[in-house]
Motif scaffolding. Structure first.
Motif, PDB file in Angstrom:
ATOM      1  N   VAL B  70     -21.721  -6.147 -14.197  1.00  0.00           N
ATOM      2  CA  VAL B  70     -22.632  -6.080 -13.481  1.00  0.00           C
ATOM      3  C   VAL B  70     -24.202  -7.036 -13.142  1.00  0.00           C
ATOM      4  O   VAL B  70     -25.485  -6.541 -12.752  1.00  0.00           O
ATOM      5  N   CYS B  72     -26.337  -8.198 -15.374  1.00  0.00           N
ATOM      6  CA  CYS B  72     -26.973  -7.604 -16.319  1.00  0.00           C
ATOM      7  C   CYS B  72     -27.447  -7.923 -16.821  1.00  0.00           C
ATOM      8  O   CYS B  72     -29.252  -8.456 -17.127  1.00  0.00           O
ATOM      9  N   GLY B  73     -27.387  -9.606 -16.878  1.00  0.00           N
ATOM     10  CA  GLY B  73     -28.208 -11.550 -17.302  1.00  0.00           C
ATOM     11  C   GLY B  73     -28.123 -10.816 -19.451  1.00  0.00           C
ATOM     12  O   GLY B  73     -28.440 -11.898 -19.715  1.00  0.00           O
ATOM     13  N   LEU B  74     -27.214 -10.201 -19.813  1.00  0.00           N
ATOM     14  CA  LEU B  74     -27.500 -10.514 -21.115  1.00  0.00           C
ATOM     15  C   LEU B  74     -26.468 -11.426 -22.000  1.00  0.00           C
ATOM     16  O   LEU B  74     -27.300 -12.040 -22.688  1.00  0.00           O
ATOM     17  N   LEU B  86     -25.839 -17.557 -14.052  1.00  0.00           N
ATOM     18  CA  LEU B  86     -25.541 -16.629 -13.793  1.00  0.00           C
ATOM     19  C   LEU B  86     -26.030 -16.477 -12.653  1.00  0.00           C
ATOM     20  O   LEU B  86     -27.348 -16.417 -13.512  1.00  0.00           O
ATOM     21  N   VAL B  87     -26.469 -16.320 -11.200  1.00  0.00           N
ATOM     22  CA  VAL B  87     -26.877 -15.514 -10.593  1.00  0.00           C
ATOM     23  C   VAL B  87     -26.201 -14.513  -9.918  1.00  0.00           C
ATOM     24  O   VAL B  87     -25.462 -14.143  -9.066  1.00  0.00           O
ATOM     25  N   PRO B  88     -27.290 -13.312 -10.092  1.00  0.00           N
ATOM     26  CA  PRO B  88     -27.118 -12.346  -9.539  1.00  0.00           C
ATOM     27  C   PRO B  88     -27.296 -12.231  -8.231  1.00  0.00           C
ATOM     28  O   PRO B  88     -28.074 -12.426  -7.591  1.00  0.00           O
ATOM     29  N   GLY B  89     -26.544 -10.559  -7.805  1.00  0.00           N
ATOM     30  CA  GLY B  89     -26.793 -10.812  -6.199  1.00  0.00           C
ATOM     31  C   GLY B  89     -26.230  -8.790  -5.825  1.00  0.00           C
ATOM     32  O   GLY B  89     -26.276  -8.289  -6.920  1.00  0.00           O
ATOM     33  N   GLU B  90     -26.007  -9.147  -4.944  1.00  0.00           N
ATOM     34  CA  GLU B  90     -24.889  -7.563  -4.646  1.00  0.00           C
ATOM     35  C   GLU B  90     -23.853  -7.746  -3.605  1.00  0.00           C
ATOM     36  O   GLU B  90     -23.484  -9.137  -2.778  1.00  0.00           O
ATOM     37  N   GLY B  94     -23.628  -3.060  -1.872  1.00  0.00           N
ATOM     38  CA  GLY B  94     -24.727  -2.809  -2.197  1.00  0.00           C
ATOM     39  C   GLY B  94     -24.786  -2.260  -4.272  1.00  0.00           C
ATOM     40  O   GLY B  94     -25.952  -2.373  -4.692  1.00  0.00           O
ATOM     41  N   ASN B  95     -24.053  -3.065  -4.629  1.00  0.00           N
ATOM     42  CA  ASN B  95     -23.859  -2.549  -5.623  1.00  0.00           C
ATOM     43  C   ASN B  95     -24.546  -4.415  -6.726  1.00  0.00           C
ATOM     44  O   ASN B  95     -23.820  -5.288  -6.190  1.00  0.00           O
ATOM     45  N   ARG B  96     -25.261  -4.233  -7.499  1.00  0.00           N
ATOM     46  CA  ARG B  96     -25.354  -5.423  -8.582  1.00  0.00           C
ATOM     47  C   ARG B  96     -24.195  -6.647  -9.126  1.00  0.00           C
ATOM     48  O   ARG B  96     -23.533  -5.136  -9.353  1.00  0.00           O
ATOM     49  N   PRO B 119     -22.693  -4.768 -22.035  1.00  0.00           N
ATOM     50  CA  PRO B 119     -22.789  -3.579 -22.040  1.00  0.00           C
ATOM     51  C   PRO B 119     -21.655  -2.499 -20.804  1.00  0.00           C
ATOM     52  O   PRO B 119     -21.442  -1.914 -21.398  1.00  0.00           O
TER      53      PRO B 119
END
Lengths: 522, 165
Positions: B70, B72-74, B86-90, B94-96, B119
């Motif tokens: 997801v 989360c970047g942990l 890691l590059v977050p987006g959707e 529309g979910n992470r 997690p």
């Protein structure tokens, strides 16, 4: 303040003396103790609904909510006693009953007060076994998204809209454990300052659509700065991820913007990340612009300026330092200078005195006027035929190339090479606002510092350095090594700035001398 | 002779190599007839590796075949070798979701913190050691590669003895 009676009390064994009427929570801040709290915010009226700030006051029967309890003479307050901790632990457990604990996908994670205080003094597990309440995500309009599941009903957002923005949009709908934040029928969060509810929200219930899923709070680098979007000069923090500006946040300053900034300023940051920038100094040789060493480019520009009258087309987005050096450049041979300002509609924040999104949408209009540049809709009209035109960071939109061509030579000192100035003889690439250090003078004559948030692209140099070198090449003065040296020069040569230095300005700024601003600001 | 060389008188049993040679030969012969074999006929035969072996990564997927991550970047935060990008987006719903998820296996020190911190139980270190590639670029595993891997994943602790006692 002087007439207010001082009250002495003891908080966690530390004696403190504060004016009468101060809350225990604020008094604790004075001695460096942060009492956990959700609904209390110094910029909003006190509500006392979250019960998180309960502390033990000696000789009082019950625990006292420290945000709503005034200090009293001789009071002895304990923040971390067993009774107070037990009470706050209970509050946290109740808050987490319906909280989805979706921290991995929540944007607030890392700067969430619910997360912080739960780790600090909450229970490690929940005793609640029933299914959690669920409500769908709601679009509140504007830049705001509402995730009701995460909401702890602190009502900061409701109070901000009611008491600070003076536009009743939000309310607490429904009762008991079904209560959520709702919008009044037919209303939307379209107020020009409504983005502040995202900052005010202590948890991830109100989110910025612009920032959604973009970065985690702990990945961001934060730099103190000044909002460049209007003449108000709100104090902000520029937050960058991998040297890209990710968002702007307000930075508290009682004298300018208190805790707030407008949505226009907040979302107007993409230009700072522009990639189509001028990165190399260019000099026209044999009819073609060629990249060349900085020293040669500076000397090429200096040789064009040496004996000619100079007309400067300045930008009100430049710092005081750059504008001062530009004014010296223009005054050398009796030249002149002008600038233009993009304007928009004024949008005040009703609940805060003298705070508005101003009509002039540039940071340093006041500074440009104080340094002798003429404000004009058609700035190049004042230029005489045959002047050497120095275009300092104006993008020339709406200015025709033949108007520029009236100049004998064109020198561009800017972040890009505008199309209308493609005939320029020299291009000296400078850094933009987010890539250099300097000061702005806001519309009330307050001088405020901003810091460098990103590295410069390519070989671009800070504007004050380029202009200082240019004046150095013209034997006007020695080059500068630091922006503070340029500011010291301003302080010694402009009476309005006398006595000011980067040290005395600090991070909150100081006003320039009153008599000077009165003339210049009109 | 200018220098007097002193010749020590040593007893023959100390100087003779015969005894040491026989001792060595005896050891060699002992191993020759020992029924416990150590050598494995790799690659036809393979070692049984520990359930806690930490090898190259695998990204587990949901029933629909999508990565569980997801964004989360942990894991990039906890990674001591800084090898996760890691590059977050959707995603479409529309979910992470990670737009880019890359692990540089050259940089990785196989500490397994990424698996421990996750997690969503998405990223795992694998029980796998055959990682040869023809190019350096091949060692930067992207999301597609990570989800396509099929080798078993590490059990961070022994299920029989979860506390490691």
């Amino acid at each position: 303040m002087a007439e207010k009676k001082m009250v002495s009390l003891t908080i966690e064994g530390r004696p403190v003396s504060v004016p009468e009427g101060t809350s225990i929570l604020e008094a604790a801040k004075v001695v460096g103790i942060l009492i956990p709290h959700y609904c209390y915010h110094p910029g909003l009226p006190v509500a006392g609904v979250c019960r998180m700030c309960l502390v033990e006051v000696e000789k009082a029967l019950k625990l006292a909510p420290s945000c709503a309890t005034s200090v009293a003479e001789g009071q002895v307050v304990h923040v971390h006693t067993e009774r107070a901790l037990e009470a706050r632990k209970g509050v946290l457990e109740f808050l987490l009953i319906n909280h989805p604990l979706d921290c991995p996908i929540c944007d607030q994670s890392g700067e969430c007060e619910l997360q912080d205080y739960t780790y600090q003094e909450g229970r490690a597990d929940s005793r609640y076994r029933d299914p959690k309440r669920f409500n769908p995500v709601e679009d509140f309009g504007g830049d705001v998204l509402y995730v009701p599941n995460r909401c702890i009903l602190c009502t900061r957002c409701v109070r901000f809209m009611d008491d600070v923005a003076h536009e009743t949009v939000l309310n607490v709908s429904d009762r008991g454990d079904r209560a959520i934040i709702g919008k009044f029928e037919g209303k939307d969060l379209t107020h020009p300052w409504s983005g502040n509810v995202v900052d005010l929200c202590p948890v991830g219930a109100l989110l910025s659509k612009d920032f959604l899923n973009k970065a985690r709070a702990w990945e961001l680098d934060r730099v103190a700065s000044i909002c460049p979007s209007c003449t108000q000069g709100c104090n902000i923090t520029i937050e960058t991820r991998d040297s890209q500006v990710a968002r702007l946040k307000p930075r508290p300053n009682e004298d300018v913007n208190r805790f707030f900034m407008c949505d226009y300023g907040r979302l107007n940051y993409r230009w700072m990340n522009r990639t189509d920038r001028a990165e190399l100094p260019l000099v026209r040789t044999e009819g073609e612009l060629r990249s060349i060493d900085w020293d040669i480019a500076i000397h090429a520009a200096a040789s064009l300026l040496r004996d000619a009258r100079t007309f400067v087309l300045a930008s009100p987005m430049l710092s005081n330092e750059a504008l001062h050096l530009l004014s010296r450049l223009m005054q050398r041979k009796g030249g002149a200078g002008a600038f233009r300002v993009a304007t928009g509609e004024e949008a005040p924040l009703a609940g805060v005195e003298d705070l508005a999104l101003r009509r002039d949408r540039a940071a340093n209009v006041n500074g440009a006027q104080m340094f002798g540049f003429q404000r004009s809709e058609r700035p190049l009209e004042a230029m005489r035929d045959g002047d050497v035109l120095v275009i300092a960071d104006d993008d020339l939109t709406g200015i025709a190339a033949d108007e520029v061509a009236r100049a004998s030579q064109v020198i561009v000192i800017g972040t890009t090479l505008p199309g209308a100035a493609s005939a320029a003889a020299v291009l000296l690439p400078i850094t933009n606002f987010s890539e250099e250090e300097g000061t702005f003078t806001n519309l009330r004559g307050r001088v405020q510092r901003f810091m460098q948030a990103r590295p410069a692209p390519g070989l671009a140099r800070p504007s004050w350095l380029v202009l200082g070198d240019l004046l150095g090449a013209l034997r006007e003065q020695d080059s500068f090594y630091l922006p503070s040296d340029v500011f010291a020069k301003i302080a010694s040569s402009h009476p309005a700035f006398s006595g000011l230095s980067y040290e005395s300005l600090g991070m909150r700024g100081l006003p320039v001398l009153e008599s000077e601003t009165a003339g210049a600001a009109r | 002779m200018p220098i007097n060389i002193k010749v020590l008188d040593r007893p023959i049993e100390d100087v003779s190599y015969l005894k040491a040679t026989l001792k060595g030969m005896a050891l060699t012969f002992k191993h020759l007839v020992n029924p416990h074999k150590v050598t494995v006929q790799y690659p036809e035969e393979k070692w049984q590796i520990s359930p806690r072996w930490r090898g190259t990564h695998r990204m587990l997927t949901t029933e629909t075949g999508k990565a569980k991550c997801v964004a989360c970047g942990l894991c990039p935060t906890v990674c001591p070798a800084n090898c996760i990008k890691l590059v977050p987006g959707e995603d479409e719903e529309g979910n992470r979701y990670p737009l880019i998820f890359e692990i540089d296996e050259f940089r990785c020190i196989f500490c397994g913190y990424c698996q421990e911190v996750c997690p969503e139980e998405a990223i795992h270190v694998g029980r796998h050691y055959e990682n040869a590639e023809y190019s350096r670029e091949g060692f930067v595993y992207d999301l597609e590669r990570l989800t396509a891997q099929t080798h078993p994943v590490c059990e961070m602790w022994d299920p029989e003895d979860p506390r490691g006692e």
